[in-house]
Design a protein around this motif. Structure first.
Motif, PDB file in Angstrom:
ATOM      1  N   LEU A 106      16.173  59.704  18.704  1.00 40.36           N
ATOM      2  CA  LEU A 106      16.910  60.832  19.291  1.00 40.36           C
ATOM      3  C   LEU A 106      16.307  61.249  20.629  1.00 40.36           C
ATOM      4  CD1 LEU A 106      17.515  63.102  16.171  1.00 40.36           C
ATOM      5  CD2 LEU A 106      19.213  61.738  17.393  1.00 40.36           C
ATOM      6  N   THR A 107      14.986  61.167  20.732  1.00 45.35           N
ATOM      7  CA  THR A 107      14.315  61.531  21.970  1.00 45.35           C
ATOM      8  C   THR A 107      14.608  60.515  23.064  1.00 45.35           C
ATOM      9  OG1 THR A 107      12.547  62.621  20.734  1.00 45.35           O
ATOM     10  CG2 THR A 107      12.077  62.034  23.013  1.00 45.35           C
ATOM     11  N   ARG A 108      14.494  59.237  22.736  1.00 42.86           N
ATOM     12  CA  ARG A 108      14.744  58.194  23.739  1.00 42.86           C
ATOM     13  C   ARG A 108      16.178  58.222  24.247  1.00 42.86           C
ATOM     14  NH1 ARG A 108      10.941  56.455  26.555  1.00 42.86           N
ATOM     15  NH2 ARG A 108      12.178  54.594  27.047  1.00 42.86           N
ATOM     16  N   MET A 109      17.104  58.606  23.367  1.00 44.46           N
ATOM     17  CA  MET A 109      18.513  58.656  23.752  1.00 44.46           C
ATOM     18  C   MET A 109      18.885  59.993  24.400  1.00 44.46           C
ATOM     19  SD  MET A 109      20.266  56.791  20.453  1.00 44.46           S
ATOM     20  CE  MET A 109      21.911  56.940  21.167  1.00 44.46           C
ATOM     21  N   ARG A 110      17.899  60.870  24.594  1.00 46.13           N
ATOM     22  CA  ARG A 110      18.098  62.178  25.223  1.00 46.13           C
ATOM     23  C   ARG A 110      19.057  63.073  24.438  1.00 46.13           C
ATOM     24  NH1 ARG A 110      16.713  61.983  30.946  1.00 46.13           N
ATOM     25  NH2 ARG A 110      16.078  59.880  31.543  1.00 46.13           N
ATOM     26  N   VAL A 111      19.192  62.824  23.131  1.00 45.27           N
ATOM     27  CA  VAL A 111      20.037  63.694  22.319  1.00 45.27           C
ATOM     28  C   VAL A 111      19.359  65.036  22.106  1.00 45.27           C
ATOM     29  CG1 VAL A 111      21.134  63.985  20.066  1.00 45.27           C
ATOM     30  CG2 VAL A 111      21.110  61.732  21.164  1.00 45.27           C
ATOM     31  N   LEU A 112      18.040  64.997  21.893  1.00 46.10           N
ATOM     32  CA  LEU A 112      17.264  66.210  21.659  1.00 46.10           C
ATOM     33  C   LEU A 112      15.928  66.102  22.383  1.00 46.10           C
ATOM     34  CD1 LEU A 112      17.816  66.549  17.807  1.00 46.10           C
ATOM     35  CD2 LEU A 112      18.806  68.038  19.542  1.00 46.10           C
ATOM     36  N   PRO A 113      15.308  67.242  22.721  1.00 41.65           N
ATOM     37  CA  PRO A 113      13.956  67.205  23.276  1.00 41.65           C
ATOM     38  C   PRO A 113      12.970  66.631  22.267  1.00 41.65           C
ATOM     39  CG  PRO A 113      14.984  69.344  23.634  1.00 41.65           C
ATOM     40  CD  PRO A 113      15.865  68.595  22.677  1.00 41.65           C
ATOM     41  N   GLY A 114      11.843  66.120  22.751  1.00 43.06           N
ATOM     42  CA  GLY A 114      10.901  65.397  21.903  1.00 43.06           C
ATOM     43  C   GLY A 114      10.403  66.121  20.674  1.00 43.06           C
ATOM     44  N   THR A 115       9.688  67.262  20.861  1.00 41.95           N
ATOM     45  CA  THR A 115       9.114  67.921  19.694  1.00 41.95           C
ATOM     46  C   THR A 115      10.182  68.538  18.802  1.00 41.95           C
ATOM     47  OG1 THR A 115       8.778  69.931  21.011  1.00 41.95           O
ATOM     48  CG2 THR A 115       6.944  68.405  20.857  1.00 41.95           C
ATOM     49  N   THR A 116      11.284  68.961  19.400  1.00 42.93           N
ATOM     50  CA  THR A 116      12.388  69.489  18.595  1.00 42.93           C
ATOM     51  C   THR A 116      12.946  68.401  17.684  1.00 42.93           C
ATOM     52  OG1 THR A 116      12.992  71.097  20.300  1.00 42.93           O
ATOM     53  CG2 THR A 116      14.678  70.534  18.678  1.00 42.93           C
ATOM     54  N   ALA A 117      13.126  67.198  18.212  1.00 44.25           N
ATOM     55  CA  ALA A 117      13.606  66.075  17.403  1.00 44.25           C
ATOM     56  C   ALA A 117      12.611  65.741  16.300  1.00 44.25           C
ATOM     57  CB  ALA A 117      13.837  64.857  18.297  1.00 44.25           C
ATOM     58  N   ALA A 118      11.325  65.815  16.617  1.00 49.73           N
ATOM     59  CA  ALA A 118      10.295  65.483  15.626  1.00 49.73           C
ATOM     60  C   ALA A 118      10.299  66.462  14.466  1.00 49.73           C
ATOM     61  CB  ALA A 118       8.921  65.461  16.290  1.00 49.73           C
ATOM     62  N   TRP A 119      10.271  67.770  14.782  1.00 47.36           N
ATOM     63  CA  TRP A 119      10.246  68.770  13.716  1.00 47.36           C
ATOM     64  C   TRP A 119      11.567  68.809  12.953  1.00 47.36           C
ATOM     65  CZ3 TRP A 119       5.757  70.187  12.220  1.00 47.36           C
ATOM     66  CH2 TRP A 119       4.700  70.363  13.129  1.00 47.36           C
TER      67      TRP A 119
END
Length: 355
Positions: A106-119
């Motif tokens: 999701l982060t690589r595809m710019r769907v969501l910011p990095g830490t937001t996608a992780a949590w």
């Protein structure tokens, strides 16, 4: 909003929940009294009903579910952890890794910011993930929405799988304690276990303390014969419904509007995590002498309380499911910050959370 209007909305939600729960129970779905209220609450929340389950009410419901689980736990759970400890840890790590992979994509595809996608993709307890996400600088609204979408999807998918793999049973017996004389002293003892166990665990700030405290205390007393853990069906039904309402009412119109642009990615991420865990569950049936339903519930990235209700109400190996789910809860809380940093590093250089 006036008190009369609020009471009217709760009455309508109660009626809708009852109808849905009755229909699902008639179709022999496990945890119908959890699933029906959750679906009704989602509909009410999205339509803008300003209803919320107070946190003490939710914690009380968790404490009662902890007692229900304690009734089902026996000394075999310790033996399960000792005998299959390495594989249980492997199951946990694979499930956590699946969430990390989805967050990375999701982060690589710019769907969501990095830490937001992780949590948001982390398969831990939703409330804990939201709290930790905010502490680490992520958008708590988006994380909460991702977490509760996943919990709802897991409850739905797990209920469907359990329904397909379990022989139909009487609706009243699914997910309840065996019929027996509910002696007042036993009920009072169980309520004391719920209050004391939850109080101690919450004071110690254990994750999911309201659930785990009564579960551990009640299991110890029940397994050793020092106390009989029993609850009237009406209390269990109320606990199921409360948890369903708590999850469902998180889906508000405002939240949908704020996260609308990310909704397709969130839905894809949710389905991806569930499918990855289901694939791993299928592999487990080739490694361990367990059935697919047990493996699916053990690896399901949903809430411990919801999965416990479904496991107790079906033919799954409750000891194995709870051993895996409980261990995963603690592993996620420990590894969450590290995983969030790893996913954030995958962000493209021009995004705010890169590196």
């Amino acid at each position: 909003m006036s008190v009369s209007k609020t009471l009217g909305l709760w009455a309508a939600l109660l009626a809708a929940s009852g109808l849905l729960a009755y229909g699902l129970a008639s179709a022999h779905f496990p945890a119908a009294l959890l699933l029906g209220p959750m679906l009704a609450a989602i509909a009410f929340g999205v339509r803008g009903a300003p209803l919320r389950v107070p946190k003490p009410g939710f914690q009380g419901a968790q404490a009662l579910i902890g007692c229900l689980v304690a009734h089902a736990i026996n000394p075999e759970i310790a033996g399960t952890i000792l005998d299959d400890g390495f594989l249980i840890l492997l199951v946990v790590l694979v499930t956590v890794l699946a969430g990390g992979i989805v967050g990375y994509v999701l982060t690589r595809m710019r769907v969501l910011p990095g830490t937001t996608a992780a949590w948001g993709s982390s398969p831990g307890r939703a409330a804990a993930m939201v709290a930790m996400a905010e502490e680490y600088g992520s958008d708590p609204r988006l994380v909460a929405f991702m977490q509760y979408v996943r919990v709802a999807a897991v409850v739905l998918s797990a209920s469907v799988v359990a329904r397909l793999l379990t022989e139909p049973v009487a609706a009243s017996s699914a997910g309840t304690m065996p019929a027996q004389a509910l002696a007042p002293i036993s009920v009072l003892t169980t309520l004391c276990v719920a209050v004391i166990g939850a109080g101690i665990a919450l004071a110690l700030r254990l994750p999911a303390g309201a659930l785990i405290g009564p579960m551990i205390l009640g299991a110890g007393l029940h397994a050793t014969g020092l106390a009989s853990i029993v609850l009237p069906p009406v209390l269990l039904d109320a606990a199921y419904a409360t948890i369903g309402w708590y999850v469902g009412l998180r889906f508000t119109r405002e939240t949908l509007r704020e996260t609308f642009h990310a909704l397709p990615g969130i839905l894809v991420a949710t389905v991806a995590v569930i499918l990855l865990c289901a694939g791993w569950a299928f592999g487990l049936t080739r490694i361990l002498p367990i059935d697919f339903l047990t493996a699916f519930l053990a690896t399901s990235p949903g809430g411990l309380d919801s999965v416990a209700i479904i496991a107790v109400g079906s033919k799954a190996d409750v000891s194995f499911v709870l051993a895996v789910q409980t261990l995963r809860l603690f592993v996620v809380l420990i590894t969450g910050p590290l995983l969030a940093k790893w996913v954030a590093r995958a962000a493209p250089p021009d995004t705010p959370e890169a590196g």
